[in-house]
Design a protein around this motif. Structure first.
Motif, PDB file in Angstrom:
ATOM      1  N   PHE A  32       0.846  -1.190   0.000  1.00 29.07           N
ATOM      2  CA  PHE A  32       0.000   0.000   0.000  1.00 29.07           C
ATOM      3  C   PHE A  32       0.883   1.241   0.000  1.00 29.07           C
ATOM      4  O   PHE A  32       2.037   1.213   0.415  1.00 29.07           O
ATOM      5  CB  PHE A  32      -0.972   0.012   1.199  1.00 29.07           C
ATOM      6  CG  PHE A  32      -0.316   0.045   2.552  1.00 29.07           C
ATOM      7  CD1 PHE A  32      -0.099   1.253   3.223  1.00 29.07           C
ATOM      8  CD2 PHE A  32       0.064  -1.130   3.187  1.00 29.07           C
ATOM      9  CE1 PHE A  32       0.492   1.286   4.469  1.00 29.07           C
ATOM     10  CE2 PHE A  32       0.652  -1.100   4.444  1.00 29.07           C
ATOM     11  CZ  PHE A  32       0.864   0.109   5.094  1.00 29.07           C
ATOM     12  N   HIS A  33       0.312   2.342  -0.488  1.00 31.58           N
ATOM     13  CA  HIS A  33       0.977   3.638  -0.515  1.00 31.58           C
ATOM     14  C   HIS A  33       0.444   4.498   0.628  1.00 31.58           C
ATOM     15  O   HIS A  33      -0.751   4.474   0.934  1.00 31.58           O
ATOM     16  CB  HIS A  33       0.732   4.355  -1.837  1.00 31.58           C
ATOM     17  CG  HIS A  33       1.366   3.697  -3.017  1.00 31.58           C
ATOM     18  ND1 HIS A  33       2.520   4.166  -3.606  1.00 31.58           N
ATOM     19  CD2 HIS A  33       1.006   2.587  -3.711  1.00 31.58           C
ATOM     20  CE1 HIS A  33       2.842   3.386  -4.623  1.00 31.58           C
ATOM     21  NE2 HIS A  33       1.937   2.415  -4.705  1.00 31.58           N
ATOM     22  N   ILE A  34       1.327   5.265   1.251  1.00 34.77           N
ATOM     23  CA  ILE A  34       0.950   6.352   2.145  1.00 34.77           C
ATOM     24  C   ILE A  34       1.344   7.641   1.450  1.00 34.77           C
ATOM     25  O   ILE A  34       2.509   7.826   1.094  1.00 34.77           O
ATOM     26  CB  ILE A  34       1.657   6.254   3.506  1.00 34.77           C
ATOM     27  CG1 ILE A  34       1.345   4.915   4.196  1.00 34.77           C
ATOM     28  CG2 ILE A  34       1.235   7.411   4.408  1.00 34.77           C
ATOM     29  CD1 ILE A  34       2.094   4.720   5.516  1.00 34.77           C
ATOM     30  N   VAL A  35       0.378   8.528   1.250  1.00 34.97           N
ATOM     31  CA  VAL A  35       0.615   9.762   0.512  1.00 34.97           C
ATOM     32  C   VAL A  35       0.055  10.934   1.316  1.00 34.97           C
ATOM     33  O   VAL A  35      -1.079  10.880   1.799  1.00 34.97           O
ATOM     34  CB  VAL A  35      -0.068   9.734  -0.872  1.00 34.97           C
ATOM     35  CG1 VAL A  35       0.255  11.001  -1.650  1.00 34.97           C
ATOM     36  CG2 VAL A  35       0.351   8.498  -1.657  1.00 34.97           C
ATOM     37  N   ALA A  36       0.846  11.983   1.461  1.00 34.77           N
ATOM     38  CA  ALA A  36       0.370  13.250   2.024  1.00 34.77           C
ATOM     39  C   ALA A  36       0.475  14.304   0.939  1.00 34.77           C
ATOM     40  O   ALA A  36       1.566  14.589   0.442  1.00 34.77           O
ATOM     41  CB  ALA A  36       1.197  13.652   3.239  1.00 34.77           C
ATOM     42  N   GLU A  37      -0.671  14.857   0.530  1.00 40.41           N
ATOM     43  CA  GLU A  37      -0.723  15.866  -0.519  1.00 40.41           C
ATOM     44  C   GLU A  37      -1.095  17.217   0.091  1.00 40.41           C
ATOM     45  O   GLU A  37      -2.205  17.379   0.606  1.00 40.41           O
ATOM     46  CB  GLU A  37      -1.743  15.481  -1.593  1.00 40.41           C
ATOM     47  CG  GLU A  37      -1.326  14.311  -2.455  1.00 40.41           C
ATOM     48  CD  GLU A  37      -2.273  14.092  -3.626  1.00 40.41           C
ATOM     49  OE1 GLU A  37      -3.380  14.678  -3.603  1.00 40.41           O
ATOM     50  OE2 GLU A  37      -1.922  13.349  -4.548  1.00 40.41           O
ATOM     51  N   LEU A  38      -0.171  18.177   0.037  1.00 36.68           N
ATOM     52  CA  LEU A  38      -0.422  19.511   0.562  1.00 36.68           C
ATOM     53  C   LEU A  38      -1.282  20.319  -0.419  1.00 36.68           C
ATOM     54  O   LEU A  38      -1.152  20.162  -1.638  1.00 36.68           O
ATOM     55  CB  LEU A  38       0.882  20.253   0.815  1.00 36.68           C
ATOM     56  CG  LEU A  38       1.656  19.893   2.091  1.00 36.68           C
ATOM     57  CD1 LEU A  38       2.254  18.504   2.019  1.00 36.68           C
ATOM     58  CD2 LEU A  38       2.737  20.931   2.368  1.00 36.68           C
ATOM     59  N   GLU A  39      -2.139  21.165   0.125  1.00 35.86           N
ATOM     60  CA  GLU A  39      -2.979  21.987  -0.738  1.00 35.86           C
ATOM     61  C   GLU A  39      -2.184  23.100  -1.403  1.00 35.86           C
ATOM     62  O   GLU A  39      -2.592  23.605  -2.460  1.00 35.86           O
ATOM     63  CB  GLU A  39      -4.152  22.545   0.074  1.00 35.86           C
ATOM     64  CG  GLU A  39      -5.099  21.439   0.543  1.00 35.86           C
ATOM     65  CD  GLU A  39      -6.308  21.960   1.290  1.00 35.86           C
ATOM     66  OE1 GLU A  39      -6.404  23.197   1.479  1.00 35.86           O
ATOM     67  OE2 GLU A  39      -7.161  21.146   1.687  1.00 35.86           O
ATOM     68  N   ASP A  40      -1.072  23.491  -0.805  1.00 37.39           N
ATOM     69  CA  ASP A  40      -0.162  24.475  -1.394  1.00 37.39           C
ATOM     70  C   ASP A  40       1.261  23.989  -1.189  1.00 37.39           C
ATOM     71  O   ASP A  40       1.566  23.309  -0.200  1.00 37.39           O
ATOM     72  CB  ASP A  40      -0.347  25.847  -0.730  1.00 37.39           C
ATOM     73  CG  ASP A  40      -1.729  26.428  -0.952  1.00 37.39           C
ATOM     74  OD1 ASP A  40      -2.067  26.717  -2.107  1.00 37.39           O
ATOM     75  OD2 ASP A  40      -2.480  26.553   0.045  1.00 37.39           O
ATOM     76  N   PRO A  41       2.186  24.333  -2.098  1.00 33.38           N
ATOM     77  CA  PRO A  41       3.588  23.928  -1.917  1.00 33.38           C
ATOM     78  C   PRO A  41       4.144  24.444  -0.593  1.00 33.38           C
ATOM     79  O   PRO A  41       3.767  25.521  -0.123  1.00 33.38           O
ATOM     80  CB  PRO A  41       4.289  24.572  -3.118  1.00 33.38           C
ATOM     81  CG  PRO A  41       3.213  24.735  -4.140  1.00 33.38           C
ATOM     82  CD  PRO A  41       1.966  25.043  -3.373  1.00 33.38           C
ATOM     83  N   LEU A  42       5.047  23.673  -0.009  1.00 32.43           N
ATOM     84  CA  LEU A  42       5.613  24.026   1.285  1.00 32.43           C
ATOM     85  C   LEU A  42       6.524  25.244   1.159  1.00 32.43           C
ATOM     86  O   LEU A  42       7.464  25.237   0.349  1.00 32.43           O
ATOM     87  CB  LEU A  42       6.399  22.846   1.855  1.00 32.43           C
ATOM     88  CG  LEU A  42       6.858  23.004   3.311  1.00 32.43           C
ATOM     89  CD1 LEU A  42       5.674  22.866   4.255  1.00 32.43           C
ATOM     90  CD2 LEU A  42       7.936  21.987   3.650  1.00 32.43           C
ATOM     91  N   PRO A  43       6.292  26.314   1.929  1.00 35.37           N
ATOM     92  CA  PRO A  43       7.181  27.484   1.882  1.00 35.37           C
ATOM     93  C   PRO A  43       8.614  27.132   2.275  1.00 35.37           C
ATOM     94  O   PRO A  43       8.840  26.226   3.086  1.00 35.37           O
ATOM     95  CB  PRO A  43       6.543  28.441   2.898  1.00 35.37           C
ATOM     96  CG  PRO A  43       5.118  28.028   2.993  1.00 35.37           C
ATOM     97  CD  PRO A  43       5.128  26.535   2.804  1.00 35.37           C
ATOM     98  N   ALA A  45       7.711  21.598  -2.408  1.00 38.73           N
ATOM     99  CA  ALA A  45       7.020  20.353  -2.738  1.00 38.73           C
ATOM    100  C   ALA A  45       5.595  20.390  -2.187  1.00 38.73           C
ATOM    101  O   ALA A  45       5.300  21.078  -1.218  1.00 38.73           O
ATOM    102  CB  ALA A  45       7.779  19.153  -2.173  1.00 38.73           C
ATOM    103  N   ASP A  46       4.709  19.594  -2.814  1.00 38.00           N
ATOM    104  CA  ASP A  46       3.333  19.531  -2.344  1.00 38.00           C
ATOM    105  C   ASP A  46       2.886  18.103  -2.037  1.00 38.00           C
ATOM    106  O   ASP A  46       1.708  17.838  -1.853  1.00 38.00           O
ATOM    107  CB  ASP A  46       2.375  20.169  -3.347  1.00 38.00           C
ATOM    108  CG  ASP A  46       2.393  19.475  -4.698  1.00 38.00           C
ATOM    109  OD1 ASP A  46       3.121  18.466  -4.856  1.00 38.00           O
ATOM    110  OD2 ASP A  46       1.681  19.943  -5.602  1.00 38.00           O
ATOM    111  N   ARG A  47       3.858  17.166  -1.963  1.00 34.70           N
ATOM    112  CA  ARG A  47       3.491  15.795  -1.616  1.00 34.70           C
ATOM    113  C   ARG A  47       4.720  15.038  -1.113  1.00 34.70           C
ATOM    114  O   ARG A  47       5.862  15.375  -1.435  1.00 34.70           O
ATOM    115  CB  ARG A  47       2.840  15.047  -2.772  1.00 34.70           C
ATOM    116  CG  ARG A  47       3.759  14.758  -3.934  1.00 34.70           C
ATOM    117  CD  ARG A  47       3.003  14.073  -5.070  1.00 34.70           C
ATOM    118  NE  ARG A  47       2.795  12.644  -4.846  1.00 34.70           N
ATOM    119  CZ  ARG A  47       1.625  12.034  -4.982  1.00 34.70           C
ATOM    120  NH1 ARG A  47       0.548  12.718  -5.284  1.00 34.70           N
ATOM    121  NH2 ARG A  47       1.527  10.730  -4.802  1.00 34.70           N
ATOM    122  N   VAL A  48       4.445  14.008  -0.323  1.00 36.20           N
ATOM    123  CA  VAL A  48       5.461  13.051   0.086  1.00 36.20           C
ATOM    124  C   VAL A  48       4.783  11.693   0.064  1.00 36.20           C
ATOM    125  O   VAL A  48       3.595  11.574   0.401  1.00 36.20           O
ATOM    126  CB  VAL A  48       6.042  13.405   1.473  1.00 36.20           C
ATOM    127  CG1 VAL A  48       4.962  13.418   2.543  1.00 36.20           C
ATOM    128  CG2 VAL A  48       7.159  12.444   1.860  1.00 36.20           C
TER     129      VAL A  48
END
Length: 354
Positions: free
Chosen positions: A115-126, A229-232
């Motif tokens: 399985f994948h664990i994904v965190a998607e940010l709504e805006d790129p990280l400052p 970045a906006d995801r990990v």
């Protein structure tokens, strides 16, 4: 061969494996985010974006939104956000959040037996938040003491004591990772516990001993979110044992039973355990045990990860010590007698604890 699927209880499941997302949320007690139960052991929890490599009891935690599902893609999703205004500098033990605000969607998605664990940010990280926000997953130390890990070409043993590494920076102790790399296998020698994590993006995995800062810390796997970045994302490959089922558990009264009261034993079985076996209540005597009752438990139904049976033995009134046995599993000993409430019930609380 069985594959990981989203079940009707809204978590990913296959024999020997359950993967949950935000089914409970008490991160101070190591409950929340992504949790992994493998071959009956809750090996990992608190999979989520966190602001520290080794969070403690009063560390900032996200506000948890509604859990939703994409059954076509076998995916569970929850929207999270920082800060949690209900905890930020509020209450008896206020949590001091830094001056930052962001939201993201945390996902788990099945892929065959992984399985994948994904965190998607709504805006790129400052850029100023780089090195602060990271995807964490905490592993219970008690299962890992003395076991090994493999991180790319590195290897080591999970230590029983928190021995670092760490450095002092500006008067503060900073934990350093035990290992850094792209692919981590935890407890490769154990069929019951073996699990592999792979970093999908450019930032590597870090293996951290979280007890270096907090005595209730666990071992932590962490990947930082890069500036801009906006995801990990991770790919996680557990090792569920084919055909694995949890052993039955028999619940009886720890206090014991008065002869005249109702007596019910509750049997907790694996959700896939469809055995129909008799339960035996043994009376313990000076020459061993003899069967006092043999009967067929009644099916109560399923709740969460288990199937439950019940067996009533109210008509068993002979004073003495007893145990219950079902499918090779025995309960703790219990007593039937008129004196069961006279000692060892309320006294430990009143006379010792208070």
């Amino acid at each position: 061969m069985a594959e990981l699927k989203l079940n009707d209880l809204d978590y990913l499941e296959m024999p020997g494996l359950n993967v949950m997302l935000a089914h409970d949320f008490y991160p101070e007690g190591h409950q929340g985010g992504v949790g992994i139960i493998q071959n009956g052991l809750r090996i990992a929890t608190n999979g989520d974006l966190r602001l520290e490599p080794s969070p403690g009891q009063w560390s900032p935690v996200p506000a948890v939104g509604e859990r939703t599902f994409d059954r076509e893609h076998q995916e569970i999703l929850v929207r999270m956000s920082y800060p949690d205004d209900s905890k930020n500098r509020r209450g008896f033990n206020p949590i001091d959040y830094p001056e930052m605000s962001f939201a993201y969607t945390l996902k788990v998605r099945a892929e065959n037996r992984s399985f994948h664990i994904v965190a998607e940010l709504e805006d790129p990280l400052p850029k100023e938040w780089a090195g602060v926000v990271g995807l964490n997953l905490e592993f219970f130390p008690g299962y890992l003491f003395g076991k090994t890990y493999l991180m790319d070409s590195q290897s080591g043993i999970f230590p029983r004591q928190a021995n670092g590494p760490g450095t002092m920076q500006s008067g503060e102790y900073r934990i350093q990772p035990l290992a850094v790399g792209r692919r981590l296998t935890v407890a490769p020698e154990s069929d019951r516990q073996r699990i592999t994590l792979e970093a999908v993006g450019s930032e590597p995995l870090q293996l951290i001993d979280g007890r270096g800062r907090h005595n209730n810390g666990w071992f932590v796997v962490r990947t930082l979110v890069e500036a801009g970045a906006d995801r990990v994302e991770w790919l996680v490959t557990p090792h569920p044992i084919d055909g694995w089922m949890s052993e039955p558990t028999i619940q009886v009264s720890q206090v014991g039973y008065h002869p005249d009261q109702r007596k019910v034993a509750v049997l907790e079985l694996d959700a896939h355990d469809e055995r129909d076996e008799p339960i035996v209540i043994f009376r313990i005597g000076d020459k061993g045990m003899r069967a006092a009752r043999i009967g067929s438990p009644e099916v109560w139904g399923r709740f969460l990860r288990y199937r439950y049976l019940r067996y009533e033995f109210t008509d068993l009134v002979e004073p003495g010590m007893y145990v219950a046995r079902y499918a090779g599993t025995e309960s703790a000993p219990f007593k039937i007698d008129e004196d069961v409430f006279e000692r060892h019930v309320w006294q430990p609380t009143l006379e010792t604890f208070l």
